[in-house]
Design a protein around this motif. Structure first.
Motif, short mmCIF file in Angstrom:
data_model
loop_
_atom_site.label_atom_id
_atom_site.label_comp_id
_atom_site.label_asym_id
_atom_site.label_seq_id
_atom_site.Cartn_x
_atom_site.Cartn_y
_atom_site.Cartn_z
N VAL A 35 79.88 -20.71 55.73
CA VAL A 35 78.58 -20.03 55.87
C VAL A 35 77.43 -20.98 55.54
O VAL A 35 76.41 -21.05 56.23
N VAL A 36 77.58 -21.76 54.45
CA VAL A 36 76.53 -22.73 54.06
C VAL A 36 76.32 -23.78 55.15
O VAL A 36 75.20 -24.12 55.51
N PHE A 37 77.44 -24.27 55.72
CA PHE A 37 77.33 -25.29 56.77
C PHE A 37 76.60 -24.76 58.00
O PHE A 37 75.70 -25.41 58.55
N VAL A 38 76.94 -23.56 58.39
CA VAL A 38 76.28 -22.96 59.57
C VAL A 38 74.80 -22.75 59.27
O VAL A 38 73.92 -22.99 60.12
N THR A 39 74.47 -22.32 58.06
CA THR A 39 73.06 -22.09 57.70
C THR A 39 72.26 -23.39 57.75
O THR A 39 71.14 -23.44 58.27
#
Length: 429
Positions: free
Chosen positions: A371-375
């Motif tokens: 999720v952090v990477f996509v954000t």
């Protein structure tokens, strides 16, 4: 009391005495029933006797006893008691020919008599069972016949299969004074009748203490049936295994034959045949196959098969049932994670439960990382987009002021451009 009353009283007294004498001089007897071979006691009594003799006579009107004098030469007949008021005689070893009407006579004027009937019961003979020839074969139809002679009255025959009563067909035939009784039982025998006792019992009034009966135990031959019983349920390498060949048949199908995949057993050192059992001392993969047990008697052959698959031996040792010598300190991280989800958890945790929480934490951490990477990717793309559009706006604002020597001139030129732009507007009428 006057003379007339006294005379009437005297007449009534005399009349009463006369009536009593007349009624008391009638003999009194009772009918007698006796079992054949027993003893019959014949008794004759009178309430009042003026020294008159009593006499017993048989059905043929032969005098047996006149008072205490024996008149018939028969050693079976004896005097029991003789007086003016009673005459009792006994007849021992009674036969059926002794049955009939016996007469007690009181020799008054006229002679008064009383009759008693002697009934003799015919004892049925021990029954016999016919119609069975050992052994029977499963599926045969046989008829068991039970017969008894000499009963009087006719006896009753009852059939029992072990302890349970079964119904038969009864037939009665007269034979002189006695009866011959038969009872038949129709059977369609199977293996369940092997060893069963069929009993014929005689019911009769003469058999009060020792009932007569006969018993026939059936022997039924039948083809064998085979099944294989094994243990353990999951055979593994190195284990002990026993296959039991359970065969039922009559005659008993001994011995049984064991084969593997249609051939003889390959390893007799580890595959031991004892009686009907096949034993593997230590299983291995080469024992896999189909094992067959076969049993035979003169009525047929039966077999059963068992497919053996040997599983791998377990690679992990079973958990120890003894506690470790030193306590292992719990993992603080695992305890914190456990306390976060369950506030009642203490420091002593099940190792399997800690491993499960560690797996859950790793999965949650992976999801958060994705999720952090996509954000971050979305933020970078959005920033580049905004930066591109902002540069175009600034370039249009500064158009015409690029050649200005200083900032003031650039501002004037920019304003001038706006003025010129207004001047260049054309209006059409």
């Amino acid at each position: 009391m006057n003379l007339k009353s006294h005379l009437i009283f005297t007449l009534y007294t005399v009349y009463g005495i006369l009536l009593k004498g007349i009624s008391g001089q009638y003999p009194l007897v009772q009918n007698v029933t006796v079992t054949e071979g027993g003893t019959a006691n014949m008794t004759c009594r009178v309430e009042y006797n003026d020294n008159t003799s009593l006499q017993w006579s048989n059905p043929a009107q032969q005098t047996l006893f006149f008072g205490d004098k024996k008149a018939l030469r028969d050693n079976r007949i004896e005097l029991v008691r003789a007086s003016w008021a009673e005459l009792t005689i006994s007849i021992s070893d009674v036969t059926l020919s002794d049955e009939g009407m016996y007469t007690c006579s009181l020799f008054t004027m006229p002679v008064r008599t009383a009759k008693a009937y002697l009934t003799v019961l015919g004892v049925p003979q021990k029954p016999e069972i016919d119609g069975f020839t050992k052994p029977a074969v499963e599926g045969d139809h046989i008829t068991l016949t039970c017969m008894t002679h000499g009963s009087k009255p006719a006896a009753d025959l009852r059939w029992f299969r072990n302890e349970k009563e079964v119904k038969g067909a009864k037939e009665v035939n007269a034979s002189g004074k006695t009866f011959t009784v038969r009872s038949s039982l129709q059977l369609h025998v199977d293996r369940n009748d092997d060893g069963v006792a069929y009993t014929c019992k005689v019911d009769h009034v003469a058999l009060t203490q020792t009932p007569q009966q006969a018993t026939e135990v059936l022997e039924v031959h039948y083809a064998p049936r085979v099944e294989i019983v094994h243990s353990p349920a999951v055979p593994q390498e190195g284990q002990y295994l026993k296959l039991e060949c359970v065969s039922k048949g009559n005659p008993s199908p001994d011995p049984v034959m064991w084969t593997k995949d249609g051939s003889e057993l390959p390893d007799l050192d580890r595959m031991i045949v004892e009686g009907r059992d096949l034993t593997f001392t230590s299983l291995n993969k080469t024992d896999n196959g189909t094992y067959r047990c076969e049993a035979t008697n003169h009525l047929g052959t039966s077999s059963a098969e068992y497919i053996l698959y040997v599983y791998d031996a377990p690679t992990t040792l079973p958990p120890s049932t003894t506690p470790p010598p030193h306590p292992i300190p719990p993992d603080p991280t695992a305890q914190l994670g456990a306390r976060a989800s369950d506030p009642t958890v203490t420091g002593n945790r099940d190792p399997n439960a800690l491993g499960q929480h560690g797996t859950d934490h790793a999965l949650i951490g992976g999801v958060v990382a994705v999720v952090v990477f996509v954000t971050l990717c979305l933020i970078i793309v959005l920033g580049r987009y905004l930066a591109r559009h902002k540069g175009t706006y600034l370039t249009n604002e500064a158009k015409g002021a690029d050649d200005a020597p200083d900032a003031d001139t650039a501002i004037i030129n920019a304003e001038g451009n706006h003025a010129h732009a207004e001047e260049k507007k054309e209006y059409f009428i």
